[in-house]
Scaffold this motif. Structure first.
Motif, PDB file in Angstrom:
ATOM      1  N   GLY A  10       0.785  -1.231   0.000  1.00  0.00           N
ATOM      2  CA  GLY A  10       0.000   0.000   0.000  1.00  0.00           C
ATOM      3  C   GLY A  10       0.812   1.272   0.000  1.00  0.00           C
ATOM      4  O   GLY A  10       0.259   2.373   0.003  1.00  0.00           O
ATOM      5  N   LYS A  13       3.822   1.564  -4.436  1.00  0.00           N
ATOM      6  CA  LYS A  13       4.856   1.073  -5.360  1.00  0.00           C
ATOM      7  C   LYS A  13       4.288   0.959  -6.779  1.00  0.00           C
ATOM      8  O   LYS A  13       4.877   1.450  -7.733  1.00  0.00           O
ATOM      9  N   GLY A  14       3.135   0.300  -6.881  1.00  0.00           N
ATOM     10  CA  GLY A  14       2.526   0.105  -8.202  1.00  0.00           C
ATOM     11  C   GLY A  14       2.144   1.436  -8.840  1.00  0.00           C
ATOM     12  O   GLY A  14       2.371   1.653 -10.035  1.00  0.00           O
ATOM     13  N   THR A  15       1.587   2.338  -8.027  1.00  0.00           N
ATOM     14  CA  THR A  15       1.165   3.656  -8.526  1.00  0.00           C
ATOM     15  C   THR A  15       2.369   4.426  -9.064  1.00  0.00           C
ATOM     16  O   THR A  15       2.340   4.960 -10.178  1.00  0.00           O
ATOM     17  N   THR A  31       5.977  -8.474  -9.500  1.00  0.00           N
ATOM     18  CA  THR A  31       5.758  -9.912  -9.262  1.00  0.00           C
ATOM     19  C   THR A  31       4.312 -10.153  -8.810  1.00  0.00           C
ATOM     20  O   THR A  31       3.708 -11.147  -9.190  1.00  0.00           O
ATOM     21  N   ARG A  36      -0.972 -12.390 -10.061  1.00  0.00           N
ATOM     22  CA  ARG A  36      -2.429 -12.204 -10.226  1.00  0.00           C
ATOM     23  C   ARG A  36      -2.883 -12.546 -11.649  1.00  0.00           C
ATOM     24  O   ARG A  36      -3.956 -13.128 -11.830  1.00  0.00           O
ATOM     25  N   GLU A  57       0.986 -14.243   2.665  1.00  0.00           N
ATOM     26  CA  GLU A  57       2.357 -14.726   2.885  1.00  0.00           C
ATOM     27  C   GLU A  57       3.138 -14.744   1.581  1.00  0.00           C
ATOM     28  O   GLU A  57       2.551 -14.683   0.508  1.00  0.00           O
ATOM     29  N   GLY A  85       8.028  -5.019  -5.995  1.00  0.00           N
ATOM     30  CA  GLY A  85       7.596  -6.182  -5.204  1.00  0.00           C
ATOM     31  C   GLY A  85       8.583  -7.336  -5.231  1.00  0.00           C
ATOM     32  O   GLY A  85       8.297  -8.411  -4.717  1.00  0.00           O
ATOM     33  N   ARG A  88      11.971  -9.481  -2.026  1.00  0.00           N
ATOM     34  CA  ARG A  88      11.153  -9.295  -0.833  1.00  0.00           C
ATOM     35  C   ARG A  88      11.728  -9.995   0.384  1.00  0.00           C
ATOM     36  O   ARG A  88      11.099 -10.001   1.430  1.00  0.00           O
ATOM     37  N   ARG A 127      -8.671   0.582  -2.014  1.00  0.00           N
ATOM     38  CA  ARG A 127      -8.097   0.325  -3.352  1.00  0.00           C
ATOM     39  C   ARG A 127      -9.029  -0.538  -4.201  1.00  0.00           C
ATOM     40  O   ARG A 127      -9.637  -1.480  -3.717  1.00  0.00           O
ATOM     41  N   PHE A 137      -7.011   2.030  -8.590  1.00  0.00           N
ATOM     42  CA  PHE A 137      -7.776   3.241  -8.275  1.00  0.00           C
ATOM     43  C   PHE A 137      -8.043   3.216  -6.781  1.00  0.00           C
ATOM     44  O   PHE A 137      -7.703   2.265  -6.097  1.00  0.00           O
ATOM     45  N   ARG A 171       0.233  -9.259   6.061  1.00  0.00           N
ATOM     46  CA  ARG A 171       1.194  -8.737   5.078  1.00  0.00           C
ATOM     47  C   ARG A 171       2.156  -7.750   5.736  1.00  0.00           C
ATOM     48  O   ARG A 171       3.342  -7.704   5.409  1.00  0.00           O
ATOM     49  N   GLY A 199       1.538  12.186   0.380  1.00  0.00           N
ATOM     50  CA  GLY A 199       1.367  13.404  -0.423  1.00  0.00           C
ATOM     51  C   GLY A 199       0.721  13.061  -1.747  1.00  0.00           C
ATOM     52  O   GLY A 199       0.259  11.930  -1.946  1.00  0.00           O
TER      53      GLY A 199
HETATM   54  P1  AP5 Z   1      -0.513   0.832  -4.708  1.00  0.00           P
HETATM   55  O1  AP5 Z   1       0.299   1.640  -5.649  1.00  0.00           O
HETATM   56  O2  AP5 Z   1      -1.422  -0.192  -5.284  1.00  0.00           O
HETATM   57  O3  AP5 Z   1       0.420   0.216  -3.554  1.00  0.00           O
HETATM   58  P2  AP5 Z   1       1.525  -0.911  -3.587  1.00  0.00           P
HETATM   59  O4  AP5 Z   1       2.713  -0.413  -2.834  1.00  0.00           O
HETATM   60  O5  AP5 Z   1       1.767  -1.383  -4.994  1.00  0.00           O
HETATM   61  O6  AP5 Z   1       0.786  -2.007  -2.697  1.00  0.00           O
HETATM   62  P3  AP5 Z   1       0.542  -3.559  -2.932  1.00  0.00           P
HETATM   63  O7  AP5 Z   1      -0.564  -3.960  -2.007  1.00  0.00           O
HETATM   64  O8  AP5 Z   1       0.382  -3.875  -4.384  1.00  0.00           O
HETATM   65  O9  AP5 Z   1       1.864  -4.152  -2.410  1.00  0.00           O
HETATM   66  P4  AP5 Z   1       2.156  -5.540  -1.900  1.00  0.00           P
HETATM   67  O10 AP5 Z   1       3.621  -5.464  -1.802  1.00  0.00           O
HETATM   68  O11 AP5 Z   1       1.475  -5.966  -0.674  1.00  0.00           O
HETATM   69  O12 AP5 Z   1       1.462  -6.487  -3.001  1.00  0.00           O
HETATM   70  P5  AP5 Z   1       2.013  -7.259  -4.292  1.00  0.00           P
HETATM   71  O13 AP5 Z   1       1.018  -7.167  -5.348  1.00  0.00           O
HETATM   72  O14 AP5 Z   1       3.411  -6.868  -4.568  1.00  0.00           O
HETATM   73  O15 AP5 Z   1      -1.381   1.873  -3.822  1.00  0.00           O
HETATM   74  C1  AP5 Z   1      -2.311   1.425  -2.859  1.00  0.00           C
HETATM   75  C2  AP5 Z   1      -3.590   2.284  -2.914  1.00  0.00           C
HETATM   76  O16 AP5 Z   1      -3.284   3.607  -2.482  1.00  0.00           O
HETATM   77  C3  AP5 Z   1      -4.204   2.428  -4.310  1.00  0.00           C
HETATM   78  O17 AP5 Z   1      -5.599   2.409  -4.201  1.00  0.00           O
HETATM   79  C4  AP5 Z   1      -3.721   3.795  -4.800  1.00  0.00           C
HETATM   80  O18 AP5 Z   1      -4.678   4.397  -5.662  1.00  0.00           O
HETATM   81  C5  AP5 Z   1      -3.604   4.574  -3.489  1.00  0.00           C
HETATM   82  N1  AP5 Z   1      -2.492   5.533  -3.506  1.00  0.00           N
HETATM   83  C6  AP5 Z   1      -1.250   5.348  -4.041  1.00  0.00           C
HETATM   84  N2  AP5 Z   1      -0.484   6.439  -3.857  1.00  0.00           N
HETATM   85  C7  AP5 Z   1      -1.271   7.327  -3.169  1.00  0.00           C
HETATM   86  C8  AP5 Z   1      -1.048   8.647  -2.673  1.00  0.00           C
HETATM   87  N3  AP5 Z   1       0.115   9.282  -2.831  1.00  0.00           N
HETATM   88  N4  AP5 Z   1      -2.070   9.262  -1.999  1.00  0.00           N
HETATM   89  C9  AP5 Z   1      -3.257   8.617  -1.827  1.00  0.00           C
HETATM   90  N5  AP5 Z   1      -3.518   7.377  -2.286  1.00  0.00           N
HETATM   91  C10 AP5 Z   1      -2.545   6.747  -2.937  1.00  0.00           C
HETATM   92  O19 AP5 Z   1       2.041  -8.753  -3.717  1.00  0.00           O
HETATM   93  C11 AP5 Z   1       0.872  -9.473  -3.438  1.00  0.00           C
HETATM   94  C12 AP5 Z   1       1.206 -10.878  -3.005  1.00  0.00           C
HETATM   95  O20 AP5 Z   1       1.891 -11.571  -4.072  1.00  0.00           O
HETATM   96  C13 AP5 Z   1       2.159 -10.990  -1.809  1.00  0.00           C
HETATM   97  O21 AP5 Z   1       1.482 -10.907  -0.568  1.00  0.00           O
HETATM   98  C14 AP5 Z   1       2.751 -12.378  -2.054  1.00  0.00           C
HETATM   99  O22 AP5 Z   1       1.875 -13.407  -1.674  1.00  0.00           O
HETATM  100  C15 AP5 Z   1       2.906 -12.410  -3.563  1.00  0.00           C
HETATM  101  N6  AP5 Z   1       4.225 -11.894  -3.983  1.00  0.00           N
HETATM  102  C16 AP5 Z   1       4.464 -10.787  -4.744  1.00  0.00           C
HETATM  103  N7  AP5 Z   1       5.788 -10.609  -4.898  1.00  0.00           N
HETATM  104  C17 AP5 Z   1       6.404 -11.603  -4.229  1.00  0.00           C
HETATM  105  C18 AP5 Z   1       7.767 -11.941  -3.990  1.00  0.00           C
HETATM  106  N8  AP5 Z   1       8.780 -11.193  -4.474  1.00  0.00           N
HETATM  107  N9  AP5 Z   1       8.033 -13.031  -3.239  1.00  0.00           N
HETATM  108  C19 AP5 Z   1       7.035 -13.805  -2.741  1.00  0.00           C
HETATM  109  N10 AP5 Z   1       5.730 -13.527  -2.906  1.00  0.00           N
HETATM  110  C20 AP5 Z   1       5.411 -12.445  -3.652  1.00  0.00           C
END
Ligand code: AP5
Ligand code: MG
Ligand code: ZN
Length: 213
Positions: A10, A13-15, A31, A36, A57, A85, A88, A127, A137, A171, A199
């Motif tokens: 959250g 990172k993705g944004t 990743t 997904r 996890e 991502g 990790r 989100r 979004f 998480r 910000g």
């Molecule tokens: P967003 O940009 O979506 O945040 P993010 O940092 O990308 O958060 P994620 O939840 O995607 O990170 P994660 O690391 O938990 O998940 P991942 O998919 O990598 O922003 C979040 C929200 O805030 C959005 O709605 C956005 O609009 C809003 N926002 C953004 N910036 C803002 C701002 N400045 N102000 C206000 N609002 C804002 O991983 C998911 C799962 O996949 C893991 O749990 C794991 O099971 C697996 N996985 C992925 N990578 C690995 C790996 N390397 N090793 C093992 N398992 C893995």
């Protein structure tokens, strides 16, 4: 530019990755997005990852490292890449180092996005993610033009299974236990930069680009 984005779930990172990848003209490799997409398409990889993802996890390193190694074989990384991502945990960071050493493609920077837990919960609970193109979004902070519909591709928006409150806390625990140590790992290499992830989205992108100069 060969860049890693690191930060808690959250943090944005993705944004930010979307804007930074466009700025540097490099592919955005998430990743989480790859897992997904595999879940959605019902692949073997998706089946292996699902349980771990639903519980918040990490998917086992054997699966994840192999997937990233394959992705980095693609010719589009010749002029750089942005990893979102991954890595990790320390094992993934070491494996990445060895892949990049073999390819003679050293990293340029690791950008850490800092944010506190209360803000994370607001961001993740509001989100919405596009089922089709993975764009994100937010119900309050980044509303789509039409509720439930992706501005970019018209796809349907959904609330990620792992964005439920119990899974968010898991998480966050995993981040503190397993991912935080890579911050120390990269600090030692001198590649680490840190910015606040609070910000406006566009202000954070500007800060990021200036930290990476
Ligand atoms: P967003 O940009 O979506 O945040 P993010 O940092 O990308 O958060 P994620 O939840 O995607 O990170 P994660 O690391 O938990 O998940 P991942 O998919 O990598 O922003 C979040 C929200 O805030 C959005 O709605 C956005 O609009 C809003 N926002 C953004 N910036 C803002 C701002 N400045 N102000 C206000 N609002 C804002 O991983 C998911 C799962 O996949 C893991 O749990 C794991 O099971 C697996 N996985 C992925 N990578 C690995 C790996 N390397 N090793 C093992 N398992 C893995
Ligand atoms: Mg993400
Ligand atoms: Zn879309």
């Amino acid at each position: 530019m060969r860049l890693i984005l690191v930060g808690p779930p959250g943090a944005g990172k993705g944004t930010q990755a979307v804007h930074l990848a466009a700025h540097y003209k490099i592919p955005h490799i998430s990743t989480g997005d790859i897992f997904r997409a595999n879940l959605k398409n019902g692949t073997e990889l998706g089946k292996k990852a699902q349980g771990f993802m639903d519980r918040g996890e990490l998917v086992p390193d054997s699966v994840t490292n192999e997937m990233v190694k394959d992705r980095l074989e693609n010719s589009d990384v010749a002029n750089g890449f942005l990893l979102d991502g991954f890595p990790r945990n320390t094992n993934q960071a070491q494996v990445l180092d060895s892949i990049l050493a073999d390819k003679k493609m050293p990293l340029d920077a690791v950008l850490e996005l800092s944010i506190d837990n209360s803000e994370i919960i607001k961001r993740l609970s509001g989100r919405r993610t596009c089922q089709n193109c993975a764009a994100t979004f937010h119900n309050d902070f980044e509303k789509p033009k039409q509720a439930g519909v992706c501005d970019k591709c018209g796809g349907q928006l959904y609330h990620r299974e792992d964005d439920k409150e119990e899974v968010i806390s898991r998480r966050l625990e995993i981040y503190a236990e397993q991912t935080k140590p890579i911050i120390t790992y990269y600090k030692k290499t001198g590649l680490l930069k840190n910015i606040s992830a609070i910000g406006d989205v566009s202000d954070i992108t500007i800060k990021a680009i200036s930290a990476l100069k």
